[in-house]
Design a protein around this motif. Structure first.
Motif, PDB file in Angstrom:
ATOM      1  N   VAL A   2       0.955  -1.206   0.011  1.00 59.26           N
ATOM      2  CA  VAL A   2      -0.163   0.146   0.038  1.00 59.26           C
ATOM      3  C   VAL A   2       0.809   1.291   0.032  1.00 59.26           C
ATOM      4  CG1 VAL A   2      -1.638   1.265   1.297  1.00 59.26           C
ATOM      5  CG2 VAL A   2      -2.333  -0.971   1.084  1.00 59.26           C
ATOM      6  N   HIS A   3       1.918   1.186   0.645  1.00 58.64           N
ATOM      7  CA  HIS A   3       2.723   2.560   0.757  1.00 58.64           C
ATOM      8  C   HIS A   3       3.464   2.668  -0.647  1.00 58.64           C
ATOM      9  CE1 HIS A   3       2.102   2.599   4.902  1.00 58.64           C
ATOM     10  NE2 HIS A   3       2.487   1.257   5.059  1.00 58.64           N
ATOM     11  N   HIS A   4       3.609   1.916  -1.535  1.00 54.88           N
ATOM     12  CA  HIS A   4       3.983   2.090  -2.947  1.00 54.88           C
ATOM     13  C   HIS A   4       2.941   2.408  -3.789  1.00 54.88           C
ATOM     14  CE1 HIS A   4       7.766   1.055  -0.990  1.00 54.88           C
ATOM     15  NE2 HIS A   4       7.150  -0.138  -0.379  1.00 54.88           N
ATOM     16  N   VAL A   5       1.867   2.348  -3.589  1.00 50.28           N
ATOM     17  CA  VAL A   5       0.683   2.720  -4.383  1.00 50.28           C
ATOM     18  C   VAL A   5       0.439   4.090  -4.736  1.00 50.28           C
ATOM     19  CG1 VAL A   5      -1.786   2.698  -4.761  1.00 50.28           C
ATOM     20  CG2 VAL A   5      -0.663   0.707  -3.661  1.00 50.28           C
ATOM     21  N   ASP A   6       0.890   4.527  -6.198  1.00 51.88           N
ATOM     22  CA  ASP A   6       0.765   5.872  -6.440  1.00 51.88           C
ATOM     23  C   ASP A   6      -0.700   6.065  -7.099  1.00 51.88           C
ATOM     24  OD1 ASP A   6       3.331   6.469  -5.706  1.00 51.88           O
ATOM     25  OD2 ASP A   6       4.117   5.600  -7.515  1.00 51.88           O
ATOM     26  N   THR A   7      -1.202   5.299  -7.564  1.00 56.62           N
ATOM     27  CA  THR A   7      -2.720   5.380  -8.348  1.00 56.62           C
ATOM     28  C   THR A   7      -3.627   5.033  -7.306  1.00 56.62           C
ATOM     29  OG1 THR A   7      -1.574   4.650 -10.327  1.00 56.62           O
ATOM     30  CG2 THR A   7      -4.091   4.631 -10.005  1.00 56.62           C
ATOM     31  N   GLU A   8      -4.561   6.038  -6.976  1.00 60.58           N
ATOM     32  CA  GLU A   8      -5.593   5.761  -6.134  1.00 60.58           C
ATOM     33  C   GLU A   8      -6.886   5.223  -6.831  1.00 60.58           C
ATOM     34  OE1 GLU A   8      -6.641   9.602  -4.396  1.00 60.58           O
ATOM     35  OE2 GLU A   8      -4.740   9.735  -3.246  1.00 60.58           O
ATOM     36  N   ALA A   9      -7.871   4.644  -6.024  1.00 59.58           N
ATOM     37  CA  ALA A   9      -8.969   4.005  -6.415  1.00 59.58           C
ATOM     38  C   ALA A   9      -9.743   4.743  -7.585  1.00 59.58           C
ATOM     39  CB  ALA A   9      -9.913   3.870  -5.482  1.00 59.58           C
ATOM     40  N   THR A  10      -9.706   6.277  -7.177  1.00 64.10           N
ATOM     41  CA  THR A  10     -10.458   7.273  -8.201  1.00 64.10           C
ATOM     42  C   THR A  10      -9.808   7.214  -9.521  1.00 64.10           C
ATOM     43  OG1 THR A  10      -9.515   8.844  -7.190  1.00 64.10           O
ATOM     44  CG2 THR A  10     -11.627   8.531  -6.524  1.00 64.10           C
ATOM     45  N   THR A  11      -8.558   7.183  -9.756  1.00 62.20           N
ATOM     46  CA  THR A  11      -7.856   7.375 -10.867  1.00 62.20           C
ATOM     47  C   THR A  11      -7.955   5.742 -11.441  1.00 62.20           C
ATOM     48  OG1 THR A  11      -6.154   8.926  -9.904  1.00 62.20           O
ATOM     49  CG2 THR A  11      -5.467   7.658 -11.991  1.00 62.20           C
ATOM     50  N   ALA A  12      -7.750   4.873 -10.742  1.00 61.95           N
ATOM     51  CA  ALA A  12      -7.841   3.345 -11.397  1.00 61.95           C
ATOM     52  C   ALA A  12      -9.310   3.311 -12.078  1.00 61.95           C
ATOM     53  CB  ALA A  12      -7.685   2.401 -10.263  1.00 61.95           C
ATOM     54  N   THR A  13     -10.407   3.784 -11.267  1.00 61.21           N
ATOM     55  CA  THR A  13     -11.773   3.663 -11.829  1.00 61.21           C
ATOM     56  C   THR A  13     -11.963   4.438 -13.198  1.00 61.21           C
ATOM     57  OG1 THR A  13     -12.651   5.253 -10.613  1.00 61.21           O
ATOM     58  CG2 THR A  13     -12.769   2.961  -9.707  1.00 61.21           C
ATOM     59  N   THR A  14     -11.304   5.640 -13.054  1.00 61.74           N
ATOM     60  CA  THR A  14     -11.182   6.460 -14.496  1.00 61.74           C
ATOM     61  C   THR A  14     -10.701   5.661 -15.640  1.00 61.74           C
ATOM     62  OG1 THR A  14     -11.264   8.538 -13.289  1.00 61.74           O
ATOM     63  CG2 THR A  14     -10.652   8.613 -15.388  1.00 61.74           C
ATOM     64  N   ALA A  15      -9.442   5.156 -15.520  1.00 66.39           N
ATOM     65  CA  ALA A  15      -8.634   4.377 -16.489  1.00 66.39           C
ATOM     66  C   ALA A  15      -9.320   3.077 -16.769  1.00 66.39           C
ATOM     67  CB  ALA A  15      -7.573   3.780 -15.913  1.00 66.39           C
ATOM     68  N   ALA A  16     -10.102   2.468 -16.041  1.00 60.23           N
ATOM     69  CA  ALA A  16     -11.044   1.218 -16.142  1.00 60.23           C
ATOM     70  C   ALA A  16     -12.202   1.608 -17.078  1.00 60.23           C
ATOM     71  CB  ALA A  16     -11.426   0.681 -14.938  1.00 60.23           C
ATOM     72  N   ARG A  17     -12.872   2.595 -16.523  1.00 63.69           N
ATOM     73  CA  ARG A  17     -13.693   3.242 -17.483  1.00 63.69           C
ATOM     74  C   ARG A  17     -13.486   3.687 -18.894  1.00 63.69           C
ATOM     75  NH1 ARG A  17     -17.393   7.264 -13.985  1.00 63.69           N
ATOM     76  NH2 ARG A  17     -16.411   6.187 -12.395  1.00 63.69           N
ATOM     77  N   ALA A  18     -12.357   4.079 -18.838  1.00 63.72           N
ATOM     78  CA  ALA A  18     -11.796   4.506 -20.415  1.00 63.72           C
ATOM     79  C   ALA A  18     -11.807   3.384 -21.251  1.00 63.72           C
ATOM     80  CB  ALA A  18     -10.757   5.435 -20.302  1.00 63.72           C
ATOM     81  N   GLU A  19     -11.204   2.281 -20.705  1.00 65.68           N
ATOM     82  CA  GLU A  19     -11.119   0.744 -21.463  1.00 65.68           C
ATOM     83  C   GLU A  19     -12.327   0.087 -21.632  1.00 65.68           C
ATOM     84  OE1 GLU A  19      -8.577  -2.175 -22.898  1.00 65.68           O
ATOM     85  OE2 GLU A  19      -8.159  -0.047 -22.436  1.00 65.68           O
ATOM     86  N   ALA A  20     -13.238   0.094 -20.650  1.00 65.77           N
ATOM     87  CA  ALA A  20     -14.393  -0.654 -20.625  1.00 65.77           C
ATOM     88  C   ALA A  20     -15.597   0.018 -20.120  1.00 65.77           C
ATOM     89  CB  ALA A  20     -14.211  -1.943 -19.845  1.00 65.77           C
ATOM     90  N   PRO A  21     -16.227   1.016 -20.817  1.00 67.44           N
ATOM     91  CA  PRO A  21     -17.293   1.811 -20.540  1.00 67.44           C
ATOM     92  C   PRO A  21     -18.214   1.206 -19.839  1.00 67.44           C
ATOM     93  CG  PRO A  21     -16.668   2.381 -22.697  1.00 67.44           C
ATOM     94  CD  PRO A  21     -16.228   1.225 -22.188  1.00 67.44           C
ATOM     95  N   GLY A  22     -18.875   1.784 -18.676  1.00 68.61           N
ATOM     96  CA  GLY A  22     -19.866   1.171 -17.892  1.00 68.61           C
ATOM     97  C   GLY A  22     -19.955   1.743 -16.404  1.00 68.61           C
ATOM     98  N   THR A  23     -20.787   1.247 -15.615  1.00 66.12           N
ATOM     99  CA  THR A  23     -20.819   1.559 -14.262  1.00 66.12           C
ATOM    100  C   THR A  23     -19.637   0.682 -13.535  1.00 66.12           C
ATOM    101  OG1 THR A  23     -23.104   1.823 -14.584  1.00 66.12           O
ATOM    102  CG2 THR A  23     -22.473   1.577 -12.489  1.00 66.12           C
ATOM    103  N   VAL A  24     -19.013   1.509 -12.716  1.00 65.54           N
ATOM    104  CA  VAL A  24     -18.157   0.704 -11.839  1.00 65.54           C
ATOM    105  C   VAL A  24     -18.737   0.250 -10.710  1.00 65.54           C
ATOM    106  CG1 VAL A  24     -15.926   0.991 -10.731  1.00 65.54           C
ATOM    107  CG2 VAL A  24     -16.298   2.169 -12.836  1.00 65.54           C
TER     108      VAL A  24
END
Length: 143
Positions: free
Chosen positions: A8-30
């Motif tokens: 966890v201490h080495h995580v630079d990508t937060e959940a909000t950023t990850a969900t944005t990237a996921a939605r760009a890859e696979a549009p839909g409701t997270v």
């Protein structure tokens, strides 16, 4: 999960950023985002539900926010349950994560929609301790 605390201490990508990237890859409701460890690398596993009922699991590298893999499957029963749980919802996954952090500061490690209780379940970690906050999808209130 114990090894994940070290990552966890080495995580630079937060959940909000990850969900944005996921939605760009696979549009839909997270409907879920979970921080996991795979071969020593922290990854976000994000599930989206497309309009046609297709589930997508998008894996995001937690160090750089890039898509690592995408997998899709059809499960109409799960899709119907998720849609039913979200009916009347005014709070999405990102808003639920923010509400949880406001109520209990920490690092979000998982957000998922529990279709049985019809609540967002947010798991956070702070100083090695795990906490869970439930968020009402209709109101955004925490419990």
């Amino acid at each position: 999960m114990q090894r994940l605390h070290a990552v966890v201490h080495h995580v630079d990508t937060e959940a909000t950023t990850a969900t944005t990237a996921a939605r760009a890859e696979a549009p839909g409701t997270v409907v879920s985002a979970e921080l996991d460890e795979d071969r020593g690398r922290a990854e976000w596993e994000v599930e989206t539900l497309a309009e046609d009922g297709t589930w997508h699991e998008v894996t995001i590298d937690a160090a750089n926010g890039k898509v690592v893999a995408t997998r899709e499957e059809q499960d109409q029963e799960d899709a119907d349950e998720a849609r039913d749980a979200l009916r009347g919802s005014r709070t999405d996954l990102v808003e639920a994560a923010k509400a949880a952090v406001d109520a209990r500061p920490g690092t979000v490690t998982s957000v998922s929609l529990d279709d049985d209780t019809r609540a967002w379940e947010v798991e956070l970690t702070e100083n090695g301790a795990e906490h869970e906050v439930r968020v009402d999808p209709a109101t955004g209130d925490t419990a």
